[in-house]
Design a protein around this motif. Structure first.
Motif, PDB file in Angstrom:
ATOM      1  N   MET A  54       0.838  -1.202   0.000  1.00  0.00           N
ATOM      2  CA  MET A  54       0.000   0.000   0.000  1.00  0.00           C
ATOM      3  C   MET A  54       0.874   1.253   0.000  1.00  0.00           C
ATOM      4  SD  MET A  54      -2.900  -1.094   2.784  1.00  0.00           S
ATOM      5  CE  MET A  54      -3.802   0.432   2.575  1.00  0.00           C
ATOM      6  N   ASN A  55       0.486   2.241  -0.813  1.00  0.00           N
ATOM      7  CA  ASN A  55       1.205   3.507  -0.778  1.00  0.00           C
ATOM      8  C   ASN A  55       0.685   4.379   0.355  1.00  0.00           C
ATOM      9  OD1 ASN A  55      -1.235   4.653  -1.681  1.00  0.00           O
ATOM     10  ND2 ASN A  55      -0.598   4.471  -3.829  1.00  0.00           N
ATOM     11  N   ASP A  56       1.332   5.515   0.572  1.00  0.00           N
ATOM     12  CA  ASP A  56       0.985   6.379   1.712  1.00  0.00           C
ATOM     13  C   ASP A  56      -0.446   6.895   1.617  1.00  0.00           C
ATOM     14  OD1 ASP A  56       3.454   5.957   2.730  1.00  0.00           O
ATOM     15  OD2 ASP A  56       4.263   7.935   2.244  1.00  0.00           O
ATOM     16  N   GLU A  57      -0.907   7.201   0.416  1.00  0.00           N
ATOM     17  CA  GLU A  57      -2.264   7.745   0.271  1.00  0.00           C
ATOM     18  C   GLU A  57      -3.308   6.708   0.668  1.00  0.00           C
ATOM     19  OE1 GLU A  57      -5.154  10.411  -0.173  1.00  0.00           O
ATOM     20  OE2 GLU A  57      -2.991  10.798  -0.248  1.00  0.00           O
ATOM     21  N   ALA A  58      -3.083   5.446   0.255  1.00  0.00           N
ATOM     22  CA  ALA A  58      -4.012   4.375   0.629  1.00  0.00           C
ATOM     23  C   ALA A  58      -4.000   4.153   2.141  1.00  0.00           C
ATOM     24  CB  ALA A  58      -3.645   3.085  -0.105  1.00  0.00           C
ATOM     25  N   LYS A  59      -2.797   4.263   2.739  1.00  0.00           N
ATOM     26  CA  LYS A  59      -2.709   4.099   4.192  1.00  0.00           C
ATOM     27  C   LYS A  59      -3.448   5.227   4.916  1.00  0.00           C
ATOM     28  CE  LYS A  59       1.701   1.619   4.113  1.00  0.00           C
ATOM     29  NZ  LYS A  59       3.145   1.663   4.435  1.00  0.00           N
ATOM     30  N   ARG A  60      -3.377   6.445   4.377  1.00  0.00           N
ATOM     31  CA  ARG A  60      -4.080   7.571   5.006  1.00  0.00           C
ATOM     32  C   ARG A  60      -5.596   7.361   4.954  1.00  0.00           C
ATOM     33  NH1 ARG A  60       0.033  10.483   2.257  1.00  0.00           N
ATOM     34  NH2 ARG A  60       1.502  11.475   3.732  1.00  0.00           N
ATOM     35  N   LYS A  61      -6.083   6.891   3.810  1.00  0.00           N
ATOM     36  CA  LYS A  61      -7.527   6.628   3.688  1.00  0.00           C
ATOM     37  C   LYS A  61      -7.963   5.554   4.679  1.00  0.00           C
ATOM     38  CE  LYS A  61      -8.047   7.913  -1.175  1.00  0.00           C
ATOM     39  NZ  LYS A  61      -8.382   7.434  -2.538  1.00  0.00           N
ATOM     40  N   GLN A  62      -7.144   4.503   4.793  1.00  0.00           N
ATOM     41  CA  GLN A  62      -7.471   3.430   5.738  1.00  0.00           C
ATOM     42  C   GLN A  62      -7.462   3.939   7.176  1.00  0.00           C
ATOM     43  OE1 GLN A  62      -4.569   0.217   6.657  1.00  0.00           O
ATOM     44  NE2 GLN A  62      -6.033  -1.135   5.647  1.00  0.00           N
TER      45      GLN A  62
END
Length: 414
Positions: A1-9
């Motif tokens: 997962m990239n950082d943006e996906a981690k932020r959404k999660q």
């Protein structure tokens, strides 16, 4: 997962934990209002659960938030722990990695599994890989050659040649070389060949001998006598050299050998020869001449290498390709070679890792220590924030259950 996906999660699970707290707050408010108008036992239980759940949720929210920032922006002591302790955290993390991941006991099983010889052998058998390897090596060598200063290289060569020849005693080298040939009896081939050449010369030039005899003879001696004497001389000399040629034990051979041995020893021991050869060497290797020779040698080597490395089908590249093919086949079939290479790689890797393990710890420590505190907090929160939100959820549920148990005990037993 990239950082943006981690932020959404992370936002998703934060919203879930916060939503659960809001739900408990709403239930608490509703049950508090109902308790004033209705006289039902279940309302008290639900109210006790929601009240304790809110406390648990707030407590765990405070604990989780205090790791990464000041709760509500208030500089409460012992909060924003990661930013305030990043140097200590980096040191501890580096020490942890070195102690638990780079220890001899930990890395030995993985090092023992390394078997690189088969992989390299298979890789080198492919023509495309050979071409890539040779091209890259050629580019590297060409780049080095073009960056070298020709005058400096020439000076270096001349300096080293001068240093090497300063203490060389050419008379002893030549003397020992001659003795080596004598000991192996190789000089006899020269004697044989020389005797043959003299014999043939005498036979082919008998008229010249006759002329010489007539020229040195008295005028009153008849020509036929001179011719007879000349024939005898030529015949005797040619027979003598034929005997030397055919008889490997001829006495003249021993005499020649003896004289050459004497000359070789004199060449080695007599100081005059050392002086003679030193003079010759100094004349031949004068500084200006040595610089000239060195420059010519270097430019010739450089030109040859440039041509060989730039041509697609050069002799050098064909030679390298041939040896790469032989080496790759040996790597695939020669178990002894495989074991030697794999053992060397394992030992080298093991020693290198252990020797530089502290460097890995220092790298982790300095990297974490050089991060901005806020950046470090954000990075760690992205990695573990999702799981920490479940602490808030669990705190809400566990707090509610504990509150319910306390309410039940106090209602029935106190």
């Amino acid at each position: 997962m990239n950082d943006e996906a981690k932020r959404k999660q992370l936002r998703k699970y934060k919203a879930f934990a916060t939503g659960l707290f809001v739900l408990m707050a709403i239930i608490f408010i509703i049950t508090t209002i109902l308790q004033k108008t209705l006289d039902s036992h279940w309302i008290g239980y639900v109210r006790a659960f929601s009240e304790a759940a809110m406390v648990g949720a707030l407590a765990d929210w405070f604990a989780v938030t205090a790791l990464f920032r000041h709760p509500l922006g208030l500089p409460i002591p012992h909060t924003n722990l990661i930013e305030n302790s990043k140097e200590k955290l980096g040191d501890n993390l580096g020490s942890f990695v070195v102690s638990n991941f780079l220890s001899p006991k930990t890395i030995r099983p993985y090092i023992q599994k390394i078997k690189i010889s088969n992989f390299v052998g298979e890789w080198l058998t492919k023509e495309r890989n050979q071409e890539t390897l040779i091209k890259n090596l050629s580019d590297i060598v060409l780049d080095i050659l073009n960056k070298l200063d020709d005058s400096e290289v020439s000076h270096f060569i001349s300096k080293k040649v001068s240093e090497m020849t300063n203490d060389i005693q050419l008379n002893k080298i030549l003397g020992n070389g001659i003795i080596y040939l004598l000991d192996k009896n190789d000089h006899q081939k020269i004697v044989t060949n020389l005797s043959k050449q003299i014999k043939e010369y005498l036979i082919e030039n008998d008229e010249m001998i006759q002329e010489r005899v007539k020229k040195g003879s008295y005028s009153f001696i008849p020509s036929f006598v001179d011719n007879k004497i000349a024939d005898k001389i030529a015949s005797g000399l040619s027979d003598f050299f034929r005997e030397v040629e055919e008889d490997t034990n001829h006495e003249i051979r021993g005499l020649i050998t003896k004289k050459i041995y004497e000359f070789s020893n004199d060449l080695k021991e007599n100081p005059k020869w050392n002086d003679e050869f030193k003079t010759i060497k100094n004349d031949f290797l004068k500084k200006d001449k040595l610089e000239e020779y060195s420059n010519d040698i270097w430019l010739s080597i450089k030109k040859t290498l440039n041509n060989e490395l730039q041509e697609e089908e050069s002799s050098l590249k064909k030679y390298i390709t041939k040896n790469l093919n032989e080496f790759s086949q040996n790597l695939k079939t020669d178990e002894n070679l495989q074991n030697k290479i794999d053992h060397w790689v394992r030992v080298t890797a093991y020693k290198y890792i252990l020797k530089n393990a502290h460097q890995a710890g220092n790298l982790i420590s300095s990297t974490v220590g050089n991060w901005q505190g806020k950046e470090l907090s954000e990075k760690l929160e992205l990695e573990v924030g999702k799981d920490l939100q479940f602490i808030r959820v669990n705190g809400t549920l566990v707090g509610g259950l504990v509150g319910l148990i306390i309410y039940t005990i106090s209602h029935f037993f106190l």
